[in-house]
Design a protein around this motif. Structure first.
Motif, PDB file in Angstrom:
ATOM      1  N   PRO A 107     -53.190-145.680  -7.525  1.00 19.33           N
ATOM      2  CA  PRO A 107     -54.953-145.692  -6.677  1.00 19.33           C
ATOM      3  C   PRO A 107     -55.823-144.431  -6.960  1.00 19.33           C
ATOM      4  N   PRO A 108     -57.642-145.457  -7.087  1.00 18.70           N
ATOM      5  CA  PRO A 108     -58.498-144.210  -7.790  1.00 18.70           C
ATOM      6  C   PRO A 108     -58.588-143.195  -7.364  1.00 18.70           C
ATOM      7  N   HIS A 109     -58.268-141.873  -6.482  1.00 19.94           N
ATOM      8  CA  HIS A 109     -58.051-140.577  -6.661  1.00 19.94           C
ATOM      9  C   HIS A 109     -56.013-140.033  -7.436  1.00 19.94           C
ATOM     10  N   GLU A 551     -62.563-140.879  -6.874  1.00 19.69           N
ATOM     11  CA  GLU A 551     -62.138-141.671  -7.994  1.00 19.69           C
ATOM     12  C   GLU A 551     -62.214-140.566  -9.037  1.00 19.69           C
ATOM     13  N   ILE A 552     -61.022-140.438  -9.096  1.00 18.99           N
ATOM     14  CA  ILE A 552     -60.950-139.826 -10.839  1.00 18.99           C
ATOM     15  C   ILE A 552     -60.156-140.883 -11.744  1.00 18.99           C
ATOM     16  N   GLU A 560     -64.244-130.740 -12.764  1.00 19.04           N
ATOM     17  CA  GLU A 560     -65.546-130.895 -12.443  1.00 19.04           C
ATOM     18  C   GLU A 560     -65.145-130.864 -10.372  1.00 19.04           C
ATOM     19  N   GLN A 561     -63.847-131.256  -9.862  1.00 19.74           N
ATOM     20  CA  GLN A 561     -63.376-131.316  -8.788  1.00 19.74           C
ATOM     21  C   GLN A 561     -63.219-130.124  -8.372  1.00 19.74           C
ATOM     22  N   VAL A 597     -47.949-137.349 -12.859  1.00 20.40           N
ATOM     23  CA  VAL A 597     -49.531-138.223 -12.351  1.00 20.40           C
ATOM     24  C   VAL A 597     -49.998-136.776 -11.361  1.00 20.40           C
ATOM     25  N   LEU A 598     -51.646-136.814 -11.838  1.00 21.80           N
ATOM     26  CA  LEU A 598     -51.665-135.892 -10.728  1.00 21.80           C
ATOM     27  C   LEU A 598     -53.305-135.897 -10.385  1.00 21.80           C
ATOM     28  N   GLY A 599     -52.871-134.913  -9.078  1.00 21.48           N
ATOM     29  CA  GLY A 599     -54.037-135.531  -8.099  1.00 21.48           C
ATOM     30  C   GLY A 599     -54.143-134.538  -7.564  1.00 21.48           C
TER      31      GLY A 599
END
Length: 639
Positions: A107-109, A551-552, A560-561, A597-599
């Motif tokens: 997924p984009p995030h 979106e990462i 940056e987030q 997977v990082l989020g």
């Protein structure tokens, strides 16, 4: 920077140090098109032992190596052990070779190496050949393209070979090297599960099927995070590796000091104060009350006035209902008492106190408060399922010495996918006594968190041939925390709440867990999600919410987030091999290799009813592997 400018700007006494750093994987790749021959001489001389690396631009040393068959064989063998995912990090005793790409899309995030370029595939086998890998495995830029000699020398007509021939390489060695490099497979996975020092974790694919996964570290992600954190000390934690050359080329060149992303929640010591104006008094509602007072003096048509009256009444009605939701005992109050309480709150606000206790507005407030309960007036997407779901509150689970290394790149909050494993084990225990019980989603609230580097730990050493070697030292980041859990359950009415502490597993992310005896009577089941949220918000703490709005696509965007209210942790695993039945697989389940997977995870002290959908996490097995998400957009790919 290109190599010609680098050499021109460097003093003669510092050339070796500058060149060694320029070709190190921990720095930005160097452009060598302006000085191809000096670059080749440097790469060849970097294969010496570190103590012998003096005068890296010496052509005589370079010539001796190019005419040494044993040197060529050793350097070519290092290409066979280039790895995209390092199974030896952090346990250098593990063995195997992985050169492969992640399967499926994320997924984009979420972020894994699948969204990055295939770079930083370094040697990782043993310490004897770490320096030898510098010749063929070091990355650099050639005319703006990132590459390495292991790729360029596959072409016998490459101009690189002409330069090597001028430096002293024999034609027979050129032919042998070309043939050897062409026969090396681009993608390979040769890792045995036993005997080997690798770990396995189990996840459900569906209700009746499980799979075991072995998480491995992506060298692409590790290298890019290490480089991006160079100037971001606030987000950096150093992971120390003993016997770094045994782990791999990148770790060795980093000196066994790997930069990782460090984020941790900052939990307030006091409960958030209730600020009425911030929650229910907005500008449109302020204007609506003003309209009710001045509507008789407005020079507008009757139809226009009627429309404005209807809109203003709706705004005031929503304001009263949202204010009413903030009361714990609103159901026991009548409309007159509610209107008095609302007038009191209005009188305490700086901008709206002039509306308090006015007879005209007070009469309107009493009329609107006499309407049905706000739960029926403000339906949300989640309210539709409240009648078919139960909500179980398990408060103040204490966790000690939990693993704060949620992945090989992140330190701080434990892995959320690991916390799901803890709750899934709880579900399996309950179902032994109540087969119909299950939970679909869960919410987490942190009430205490302490992160600490608990010093170093000794590896498990074995004595072989009566030779006793000192064990290596390993870094250890651990955390202590108190966590409350909210489960969205099915068929929970029959569950005996007194048995819940017995069903809770004793381990979570390698830490010990228990629920104090004095709070066990607070375990409860409710049919109202909002009441459960209010119950848990009575104590200071932070909700863990999903951040799926960004979106990462690379590491820089991820960093940056990050801020004081946004953390990074492991939210799943991305498969790098297809599941298969392998010897040594835990419980005999199909086995696959994967990478973390990082989020992003948001922390909030209190939440609004519109944020409920971001509060409840759900587990999904999608095309790429297991992930945690709050949206239902991935259901099409879920099995």
């Amino acid at each position: 920077m290109d190599i010609k400018k680098l050499l021109d700007d460097t003093d003669s006494g510092d050339v070796d140090h500058v060149l060694r750093k320029a070709f190190s994987p921990v720095t930005v790749p160097l452009e060598i098109s302006t000085g191809l021959e000096p670059a080749l001489i440097t790469l060849i001389n970097l294969t010496d032992k570190t103590s012998d690396q003096s005068n890296l631009l010496c052509k005589n040393k370079c010539k001796e190596k190019l005419r040494d068959q044993k040197w060529w064989v050793t350097c070519l063998n290092t290409v066979q052990s280039m790895q995209s995912h390092n199974v030896k990090f952090p346990d250098y005793q593990a063995t195997g070779t992985i050169r492969t790409l992640p399967k499926g899309a994320l997924p984009p995030h979420l972020l894994s190496s699948s969204k990055l370029a295939n770079t930083d595939w370094h040697y990782a086998r043993n310490s004897a050949c770490v320096n030898k890998s510098a010749f063929l495995c070091s990355e650099f830029e050639l005319k703006g393209t990132l590459t390495k000699l292991a790729e360029l020398l596959k072409d016998e007509a490459s101009p690189i070979w002409k330069s090597l021939r001028r430096l002293g390489c024999y034609a027979k060695y050129q032919k042998q090297a070309v043939n050897y490099l062409k026969n090396i497979e681009d993608h390979i996975l040769e890792v045995t599960l036993t005997p080997n020092n690798i770990r396995q974790v189990t996840f459900p694919v569906n209700e009746n099927e499980y799979i075991t996964l072995t998480p491995t570290l992506s060298q692409t992600m590790q290298a890019q995070i290490h480089r991006e954190l160079e100037d971001k000390r606030r987000l950096t934690a150093i992971y120390h590796c003993d016997r770094a050359p045994n782990i791999g080329y990148f770790v060795a060149k980093a000196g066994g000091r790997i930069r990782t992303i460090k984020t941790q929640p900052h939990i307030p010591q006091t409960q958030e104060k209730y600020t009425p104006a911030k929650q229910w008094l907005t500008k449109p509602r302020f204007e609506a009350m003003d309209f009710f007072l001045e509507r008789e003096n407005l020079l507008i048509t009757a139809n226009h006035k009627k429309r404005m009256h209807k809109a203003a009444r709706k705004q005031i009605k929503n304001m009263l209902l949202e204010w009413q939701l903030g009361l714990a005992d609103y159901e026991s109050l009548n409309s007159r008492e509610l209107a008095q309480g609302f007038n009191y709150c209005l009188s305490r606000t700086r901008n709206a106190h002039r509306f308090a206790y006015l007879p005209e507005l007070t009469q309107l407030f009493e009329e609107l408060f006499a309407k049905p309960s706000p739960h029926n007036e403000l339906p949300t997407q989640h309210d539709k399922s409240q009648h078919s779901s139960d909500y179980m509150i398990i408060p103040k689970i204490k966790i000690g010495h939990a693993n704060a290394e949620s992945s090989g790149y992140t330190i701080g909050l434990p892995s959320l996918i690991g916390i799901f494993g803890y709750l899934h084990a709880f579900e399996r225990r309950v179902r032994k006594d109540y087969p119909k019980f299950s939970f679909k989603r869960f919410a987490l609230r942190l009430e205490r968190f302490h992160l600490e580097r608990r010093g170093i730990t000794l590896e498990a050493s074995k004595i072989k041939n009566e030779n006793i070697a000192p064990p290596a030292l390993r870094d250890s980041w651990q955390c202590d925390m108190t966590m409350s859990v909210l489960l969205e359950c099915e068929s929970a009415d029959e569950v005996k709440l007194a048995e819940v502490p017995r069903w809770l597993p004793n381990r979570l992310c390698r830490g010990h867990t228990h629920i104090p005896h004095e709070v066990q009577d607070r375990i409860q089941i409710s049919h109202d999600l909002k009441l459960c949220i209010k119950e848990l918000q009575q104590q200071p703490g932070l909700w863990l919410l999903a951040d799926e709005h960004h979106e990462i696509t690379d590491v820089q965007i991820l960093l940056e987030q990050i801020d004081t209210n946004r953390l990074v942790t492991c939210l799943g695993y991305h498969l790098i091999s297809s599941p298969a039945t392998d010897k040594g697989s835990m419980y005999g389940y199909p086995h696959a290799f994967c990478e973390p997977v990082l989020g992003l995870v948001c922390t909030m002290q209190s939440i609004h009813h519109k944020q409920i959908d971001s509060l409840l996490w759900r587990y999904q097995w999608v095309e790429s592997g297991p992930i945690l998400t709050t949206s239902e957009n991935n259901d099409e790919t879920a099995k």
